[in-house]
Design an enzyme around this catalytic site. Structure first.
Site, mmCIF file in Angstrom:
data_model
loop_
_atom_site.group_PDB
_atom_site.id
_atom_site.type_symbol
_atom_site.label_atom_id
_atom_site.label_comp_id
_atom_site.label_asym_id
_atom_site.label_seq_id
_atom_site.Cartn_x
_atom_site.Cartn_y
_atom_site.Cartn_z
ATOM 1 N N ASP A 269 -1.192 71.085 -8.158
ATOM 2 C CA ASP A 269 -2.665 71.209 -8.555
ATOM 3 C C ASP A 269 -3.233 70.979 -7.161
ATOM 4 O O ASP A 269 -4.461 70.882 -7.112
ATOM 5 C CB ASP A 269 -3.178 70.744 -9.727
ATOM 6 C CG ASP A 269 -2.942 69.225 -9.442
ATOM 7 O OD1 ASP A 269 -2.343 68.687 -8.772
ATOM 8 O OD2 ASP A 269 -3.652 68.497 -10.293
ATOM 9 N N GLN A 303 1.805 61.313 0.728
ATOM 10 C CA GLN A 303 2.105 62.739 0.701
ATOM 11 C C GLN A 303 2.516 63.026 -0.851
ATOM 12 O O GLN A 303 2.835 62.156 -1.538
ATOM 13 C CB GLN A 303 3.209 62.927 1.603
ATOM 14 C CG GLN A 303 2.881 62.811 3.156
ATOM 15 C CD GLN A 303 1.681 63.762 3.787
ATOM 16 O OE1 GLN A 303 1.678 64.876 2.894
ATOM 17 N NE2 GLN A 303 1.014 63.511 4.527
#
Length: 407
Positions: A269, A303
């Site tokens: 998302d 990340q």
């Protein structure tokens, strides 16, 4: 100056969002109640995008959308070319393998080389099933754009392939597989998943699956105490845990335990729906924990870890019993991950980290590659079963021979 005439003082912005050093697990994101509902445009960017029209009332296509349409047309037009290239690569690999076998025969290392070339299905039969369950929670279907569902589809396909090829494999489950993701697999991908072996694909949610897992992990049929579990033969099903992996968790995962179920959020998302997986786990009373990446690997920035990378890390731990080695096997140094000298000690030569999550523009190409890999596993299984059947037929006595023996 009167009070009404003064310009309003702008509220001070909060810049306390500290950047932690751990990669983020897909779906395990920070919760921010003020930002739960963000308006999204059709191309996935945040914020509303005004629709312009021409003089005759026809919607005007933006330059970005035109580029996207051209890329789509180019992609569709090159599908046969990509298939031909994959076929050429397959032929080249077979030729290279044949040459290597011939050389190994001359060097006297043929048997050793053959083991390295064992087919996935043979490795699957030789691999050890452990009493442990990994669940990919696919219950966030409606929160993703179509391109994000494509990415998730390739990630769960790779998770299936990684588990099939692993020396020590787990019970693998895809939960809440009952919405648009399933529709894509049933239509666009021709129900490819129905041929997969050693995986459960269920419509139940992750909490229900965790309860069901307690039954199928019972030994001996549910797994064996080997590898990292060799010294845990006194473990009982009551010792098992149910843990939802989330980097928001205050708890750190130190080891994987027998009879335990570990849940991974299947959500791509781009950090829009923050903390939703952690929130759902807490609401259902399920423990949470984060992978101990920060204790072993020095990363230059936060990340995203794709779902299949989380699965692969855990499978590597089952094989190696070492988090540091497991992380490096999945996040190699060329990606920017550097093994810390000791837990808590930072390495001085850490590099910039490339994001592990797939790029949107390559989502369909990655999906094709993942499906091709899974199809190879299926084809090998079918071919091996047919070969075993042919051998059995050759060894079986013929009816006429039986009659001769009777006389």
């Amino acid at each position: 100056m009167e009070e009404e005439g003064r310009p309003r003082k702008l509220p001070k912005l909060d810049h306390d969002e500290a950047q932690d050093s751990e990669p983020r697990m897909t779906g395990a994101l920070e919760h921010n109640g003020d930002n739960e509902q963000s308006v999204e445009s059709g191309n996935g960017a945040n914020g509303p995008e005004s629709t312009q029209q021409t003089d005759d009332g026809v919607p005007k296509i933006s330059k970005r959308e035109m580029k996207r349409m051209r890329r789509r047309e180019q992609w569709e037009g090159q599908r046969d070319l990509r298939r031909a290239k994959r076929k050429e690569k397959g032929i080249a690999r077979k030729e290279k393998r044949r040459a290597a076998l011939e050389q190994a025969k001359e060097d006297g290392t043929l048997e050793e080389l053959k083991k390295s070339y064992e087919r996935t299905h043979k490795r699957f039969r030789k691999s050890t099933l452990l009493p442990l369950t990994l669940v990919i929670d696919c219950g966030y279907d409606e929160l993703m754009l179509e391109k994000e569902r494509i990415s998730l589809g390739s990630q769960i396909t790779r998770s299936y392939s990684d588990n099939s090829r692993s020396a020590y494999r787990s019970h693998l489950v895809f939960s809440s597989f009952n919405k648009q993701l399933k529709e894509r697999f049933d239509t666009k991908l021709n129900k490819h998943y129905l041929n997969w072996k050693g995986v459960r694909i269920l419509s139940n949610d992750f909490a229900q699956v965790a309860e069901m897992a307690k039954e199928w992990m019972v030994v001996p049929a549910g797994g064996r105490f080997e590898g990292v579990f060799a010294d845990k033969t006194d473990a009982t099903p009551e010792d098992g845990e149910v843990i939802y992996l989330s980097s928001d968790s205050p708890n750190t995962l130190t080891e994987l335990k027998p009879f335990s179920t570990y849940i991974i959020g299947g959500l791509v998302d781009k950090n829009r729906h923050k903390g939703i997986c952690h929130k759902h786990a807490v609401e259902k009373g399920i423990k949470t924990a984060k992978l101990p990446i920060g204790d072993y690997i020095q990363m230059a920035s936060r990340q995203v870890l794709a779902t299949n990378h989380v699965v692969e890390i855990m499978l590597k731990w089952l094989e190696l019993g070492d988090w540091g080695k497991a992380f490096l096997a999945v996040i190699p140094q060329r990606k920017g991950g550097t093994l810390k000298k000791t837990a808590g000690e930072q390495s001085e030569d850490a590099e910039e980290v490339d994001e592990i999550a797939e790029e949107d523009d390559n989502a369909e190409e990655d999906e094709e590659q993942a499906l091709a890999q899974a199809q190879q596993i299926t084809d090998e299984a079918i071919e091996e079963n047919q070969q075993a059947l042919d051998e059995a037929m050759e060894e079986a006595p013929v009816e006429g021979d039986k009659a001769g023996e009777a006389n």
